[in-house]
Design a protein around this motif. Structure first.
Motif, mmCIF file in Angstrom:
data_model
loop_
_atom_site.group_PDB
_atom_site.id
_atom_site.type_symbol
_atom_site.label_atom_id
_atom_site.label_comp_id
_atom_site.label_asym_id
_atom_site.label_seq_id
_atom_site.Cartn_x
_atom_site.Cartn_y
_atom_site.Cartn_z
ATOM 1 N N ARG A 34 21.643 -94.155 0.875
ATOM 2 C CA ARG A 34 21.631 -93.718 2.277
ATOM 3 C C ARG A 34 23.040 -93.618 2.830
ATOM 4 N N ALA A 35 23.176 -92.764 3.841
ATOM 5 C CA ALA A 35 24.450 -92.588 4.528
ATOM 6 C C ALA A 35 24.143 -92.319 6.001
ATOM 7 N N PRO A 36 24.929 -92.884 6.935
ATOM 8 C CA PRO A 36 24.629 -92.709 8.357
ATOM 9 C C PRO A 36 24.745 -91.247 8.782
ATOM 10 N N ARG A 37 23.850 -90.854 9.705
ATOM 11 C CA ARG A 37 23.852 -89.467 10.188
ATOM 12 C C ARG A 37 25.052 -89.175 11.091
ATOM 13 N N SER A 38 25.381 -90.105 11.989
ATOM 14 C CA SER A 38 26.507 -89.872 12.897
ATOM 15 C C SER A 38 27.021 -91.201 13.428
ATOM 16 N N ARG A 39 28.144 -91.135 14.138
ATOM 17 C CA ARG A 39 28.735 -92.328 14.724
ATOM 18 C C ARG A 39 27.815 -92.949 15.768
ATOM 19 N N GLU A 40 27.099 -92.123 16.513
ATOM 20 C CA GLU A 40 26.222 -92.617 17.585
ATOM 21 C C GLU A 40 24.918 -93.206 17.048
ATOM 22 N N THR A 41 24.461 -92.743 15.895
ATOM 23 C CA THR A 41 23.183 -93.214 15.342
ATOM 24 C C THR A 41 23.410 -93.802 13.955
ATOM 25 N N LEU A 42 24.037 -94.971 13.913
ATOM 26 C CA LEU A 42 24.370 -95.592 12.628
ATOM 27 C C LEU A 42 23.148 -96.149 11.910
ATOM 28 N N ASN A 43 22.021 -96.274 12.605
ATOM 29 C CA ASN A 43 20.804 -96.790 11.973
ATOM 30 C C ASN A 43 19.860 -95.678 11.518
ATOM 31 N N GLU A 44 20.294 -94.432 11.647
ATOM 32 C CA GLU A 44 19.520 -93.298 11.131
ATOM 33 C C GLU A 44 20.304 -92.717 9.949
ATOM 34 N N TYR A 45 19.592 -92.429 8.854
ATOM 35 C CA TYR A 45 20.281 -92.100 7.609
ATOM 36 C C TYR A 45 19.857 -90.768 7.014
ATOM 37 N N PHE A 46 20.820 -90.176 6.264
ATOM 38 C CA PHE A 46 20.505 -89.159 5.267
ATOM 39 C C PHE A 46 20.248 -89.927 3.976
ATOM 40 N N TRP A 47 19.389 -89.362 3.104
ATOM 41 C CA TRP A 47 19.164 -89.957 1.788
ATOM 42 C C TRP A 47 19.647 -88.980 0.729
ATOM 43 N N PHE A 48 20.566 -89.449 -0.119
ATOM 44 C CA PHE A 48 21.190 -88.588 -1.114
ATOM 45 C C PHE A 48 21.053 -89.188 -2.511
ATOM 46 N N CYS A 49 21.293 -88.338 -3.504
ATOM 47 C CA CYS A 49 21.469 -88.827 -4.875
ATOM 48 C C CYS A 49 22.907 -89.368 -4.969
ATOM 49 N N LEU A 50 23.231 -90.047 -6.055
ATOM 50 C CA LEU A 50 24.549 -90.691 -6.173
ATOM 51 C C LEU A 50 25.715 -89.706 -6.065
#
Length: 199
Positions: A34-50
Motif C-alpha cells: 500500500r501507498a498513501p493517496r495524498s498528504r491530506e488522506t494518509l489513511n487511504e491507500y493505493f494498492w500496488f505490486c512491488l
C-alpha cells in the motif's frame, strides 16, 4: 524439529492486502503493497505490486505543492504533534501550584523541612558571623579552606596597589580583613572545641 519463522520480512506483501490487482493502469499483478493517496488522506491507500509501489514511492513528494513557508510551518507543527503551544510564561505554558490537584497533600509535605525529598535546609549562621559572612560573600556553613580561598581573592581584588592607591579600595580591604579575622577565629575555636570533645 525445525521451527518455522513467522516474522514478517521487510519486502513481504502486506498480510492485510485486499487480494486484488495492482492499481497501476494496465498491471494485472496481485497488489500486496500500500501507498498513501495524498498528504491530506494518509489513511487511504493505493494498492500496488512491488515494482509499482517502488516506482510510486520514488516519485511521491509529501511537500509537493507547498511553498517554503508552508513547509516550514508544517515542520514546526510536527515538533509539537500538531497541538497548540504557547510561549514560555504565557497562560497554558506552565502550571502554578493552584492548578495542581493534591488531595493527599503530597506536594506540600515534600516542602516541609526534613520531609523525604525536601531540599536540605542550611543551618543558620551564628548572629556574630552574619555581617562578616555577608561582607565576604560567603554562605554558612563553610570550611577554613573555603574562607581562605575567598579571602585571597578579595584581598587581591581590593588591594590598594592593584587599584592605583585608591583610598576607597584601602578602606574596603580593611573591612574585609576584619570580617576574615572574625570568621577565622570562630572556625578555629569551633574546631578546637570539636577536638577536645573527641579527645
Amino acid at each position: 524439529m525445525n521451527r518455522r519463522n513467522t516474522r514478517h520480512r521487510a519486502f513481504d506483501p502486506d498480510p492485510d492486502a485486499p487480494g486484488r490487482c495492482c492499481d497501476m493502469a494496465g498491471c494485472d499483478e496481485p497488489a500486496g503493497y500500500r501507498a498513501p493517496r495524498s498528504r491530506e488522506t494518509l489513511n487511504e491507500y493505493f494498492w500496488f505490486c512491488l515494482p509499482h509501489v517502488r516506482e510510486y514511492n520514488a516519485k511521491w513528494d509529501y511537500y509537493k505543492g507547498m511553498s517554503p513557508g508552508q513547509i516550514e510551518a508544517h515542520i514546526r507543527d510536527d515538533v509539537s504533534w500538531n497541538r497548540p503551544s504557547w510561549r514560555l510564561g504565557q497562560r497554558g505554558a506552565y502550571f502554578t501550584e493552584e492548578d495542581v490537584l493534591d488531595p493527599l497533600d503530597l506536594l506540600n509535605g515534600a516542602r516541609r523541612p526534613g520531609a523525604r525529598g525536601a531540599p536540605p535546609t542550611r543551618p543558620e549562621a551564628p548572629e556574630a558571623l552574619r555581617q562578616p559572612l555577608s561582607t565576604l560573600g560567603l554562605d554558612w556553613p563553610l570550611s577554613m579552606d573555603e574562607l581562605k580561598v575567598r579571602y585571597k581573592d578579595l584581598a587581591r581584588r581590593h588591594h590598594p596597589d592593584a587599584n592605583g592607591g585608591d583610598r576607597h579600595a584601602e578602606e574596603r580591604l580593611k573591612i574585609i580583613n576584619v570580617a576574615y579575622t572574625t570568621v577565622r577565629t570562630h572556625l578555629a575555636s569551633s574546631r578546637q572545641a570539636d577536638l577536645e570533645k573527641t579527645a
